[in-house]
Design an enzyme around this catalytic site. Structure first.
Site, PDB file in Angstrom:
ATOM      1  CE1 TYR A 194      36.375  37.673  32.480  1.00 31.87           C
ATOM      2  CE2 TYR A 194      37.043  39.941  32.566  1.00 31.87           C
ATOM      3  CZ  TYR A 194      36.341  38.931  32.301  1.00 31.87           C
ATOM      4  OH  TYR A 194      35.288  39.531  31.064  1.00 31.87           O
ATOM      5  CB  CYS A 219      28.360  42.176  20.464  1.00 31.93           C
ATOM      6  SG  CYS A 219      28.986  41.816  21.955  1.00 31.93           S
ATOM      7  CE  LYS A 236      32.692  45.886  29.950  1.00 32.95           C
ATOM      8  NZ  LYS A 236      31.877  45.071  29.014  1.00 32.95           N
ATOM      9  CE  LYS A 294      30.451  47.438  26.988  1.00 34.52           C
ATOM     10  NZ  LYS A 294      29.588  46.162  26.458  1.00 34.52           N
TER      11      LYS A 294
HETATM   12  C1  PBG Z   1      29.345  42.735  25.082  1.00 36.41           C
HETATM   13  C2  PBG Z   1      30.437  42.797  26.294  1.00 36.41           C
HETATM   14  C3  PBG Z   1      31.615  43.127  26.400  1.00 36.41           C
HETATM   15  C4  PBG Z   1      32.524  43.183  27.622  1.00 36.41           C
HETATM   16  C5  PBG Z   1      31.202  42.911  28.213  1.00 36.41           C
HETATM   17  N1  PBG Z   1      29.977  42.432  27.574  1.00 36.41           N
HETATM   18  C6  PBG Z   1      32.514  43.500  24.941  1.00 36.41           C
HETATM   19  C7  PBG Z   1      32.613  44.591  24.259  1.00 36.41           C
HETATM   20  O1  PBG Z   1      31.577  45.721  24.474  1.00 36.41           O
HETATM   21  O2  PBG Z   1      33.141  44.887  23.125  1.00 36.41           O
HETATM   22  C8  PBG Z   1      33.688  43.203  27.759  1.00 36.41           C
HETATM   23  C9  PBG Z   1      34.174  42.492  29.139  1.00 36.41           C
HETATM   24  C10 PBG Z   1      35.742  42.786  29.262  1.00 36.41           C
HETATM   25  O3  PBG Z   1      36.653  43.030  28.615  1.00 36.41           O
HETATM   26  O4  PBG Z   1      36.078  41.862  30.341  1.00 36.41           O
HETATM   27  N2  PBG Z   1      28.932  43.761  24.645  1.00 36.41           N
END
Ligand code: PBG
Length: 334
Positions: free
Chosen positions: A321, A129, A256, A203
């Site tokens: 973070y 992405c 996540k 996720k």
């Molecule tokens: C990539 C990815 C994302 C995050 C981690 N890897 C963004 C998404 O899926 O849109 C989000 C991490 C965060 O919000 O700290 N696919």
């Protein structure tokens, strides 16, 4: 036996007693700090050279290659376990070819960090992405849907290029079905049988990623990610995802976001035997920073409480973070 024989407060009476019966520990060695590595130059007014602030994530910056290495030194000094690298390429295309470019931003950063600090673990995010011009996590079919099977090969190629650059672990976050197996097979046949896979197994299609997409410039140009990321309403399905990924060869799995998904951290902890990570994502970070800046909450106390609660829920590893601040506060406490 109940009250008055039983008095729960007896073991809470002093620091010594509380410490003796504390069930959960939090240490810098369980934390992973995500880094945004940028291939672009940063000369933003007022910014430190090689660093550009991210408006939605106070305290987090996009880093040039040399600043990434500087940051890695600080991370190692603080005893944090690992960095997790996200790349911001100079240019994007339809297929996200920057993701597996041997001279790509994550590949260059991985080599530079491993050369400077061989002991510090480098985990790389494997996804398309940040590299596709449409911002989706895979290649598109004619009708605009993300093509699962055609994406697998590109993810596997990306993972191998990270391993070749020296990554200690690869972490696919795209949510394509079958990616763990595809990546495992490609790593094994290219001589990287010892490179572990941390799968973003559960996720969710979450509004908590907003600040990250701002930081990485990875907001989809049309539609959303609900056809590949999970529905926040589903818990049983999250356990299935984790079990499938373990079956495909994931060495570790991740949940996540973290804060609204503590139940699933617990469930997956009990349903699998692999190490479990929780990703305390950008929106969760941003809320704490905004609340603290407004004077509504005590940042230090809230952050340590959040991270401890994720460990208590069952996370072995926390991607956050807040890692540098937390490591400093933990060092002060001991
Ligand atoms: C990539 C990815 C994302 C995050 C981690 N890897 C963004 C998404 O899926 O849109 C989000 C991490 C965060 O919000 O700290 N696919």
């Amino acid at each position: 036996m109940a009250f008055p024989q039983t008095r729960m407060r007896r073991l809470r009476a002093s620091d010594g007693l509380r410490g003796l019966v504390r069930e959960t520990d939090l240490r810098a060695g369980s934390l992973v700090l995500p880094l945004f590595v940028s291939a672009q130059e940063h000369d933003a007014a007022g910014a430190r050279a090689g660093r550009s602030p991210i408006a939605t994530m106070p305290g987090v910056e996009r880093l040039s290659l040399s600043e990434t290495v500087a940051e890695a030194h600080e991370v190692a000094r603080l005893g944090i376990a690992a960095v997790m690298l996200f790349g911001i390429p100079v240019s994007k295309d339809e297929r996200g070819s920057g993701a597996w470019d041997e001279e790509g931003v994550v590949q260059l950063a991985t080599r530079a960090i491993k050369q400077a600090l061989p002991q510090l673990l480098v985990i790389t995010d494997v996804c398309l992405c940040e590299y596709t011009d449409h911002g989706h996590c895979g290649v598109l079919r004619e009708d605009g849907a993300v093509d699962n099977d055609a994406t697998l090969e590109l993810l596997a190629r990306t993972a191998v290029s990270h391993a070749r650059a020296g990554a200690d672990m690869v972490a696919p976050s795209d949510m394509m079905d079958g990616r763990v197996r595809a990546i495992r097979e490609e790593l094994d046949s290219d001589g990287f049988a010892d490179t572990p896979i941390l799968s973003y197994a559960a996720k969710f299609a979450s509004a908590f990623y907003g600040p990250f997409r701002e930081a990485a410039g990875s907001t989809p140009s049309f539609g959303d990610r609900r056809a590949y990321q999970m529905d926040p309403a589903n818990g049983r399905e999250a356990v299935r995802e984790a079990l499938l990924d373990v079956d495909e060869g994931a060495d570790m799995v991740m949940v996540k976001p973290a804060l609204a998904y503590g139940d699933l951290i617990g469930e997956i902890r009990r349903s699998t035997r692999v190490p479990l990570a929780a990703y305390n994502v950008s929106g969760e970070y941003a809320m704490v920073k905004a609340g603290a800046a407004a004077g509504y909450i005590d940042e230090r106390a809230v952050v340590l409480e959040i991270l401890t609660s994720l460990r208590r829920a069952g996370a072995d590893v926390i991607v956050t973070y807040h890692a540098k601040d937390a490591a400093r506060w933990l060092a002060e406490q001991s």
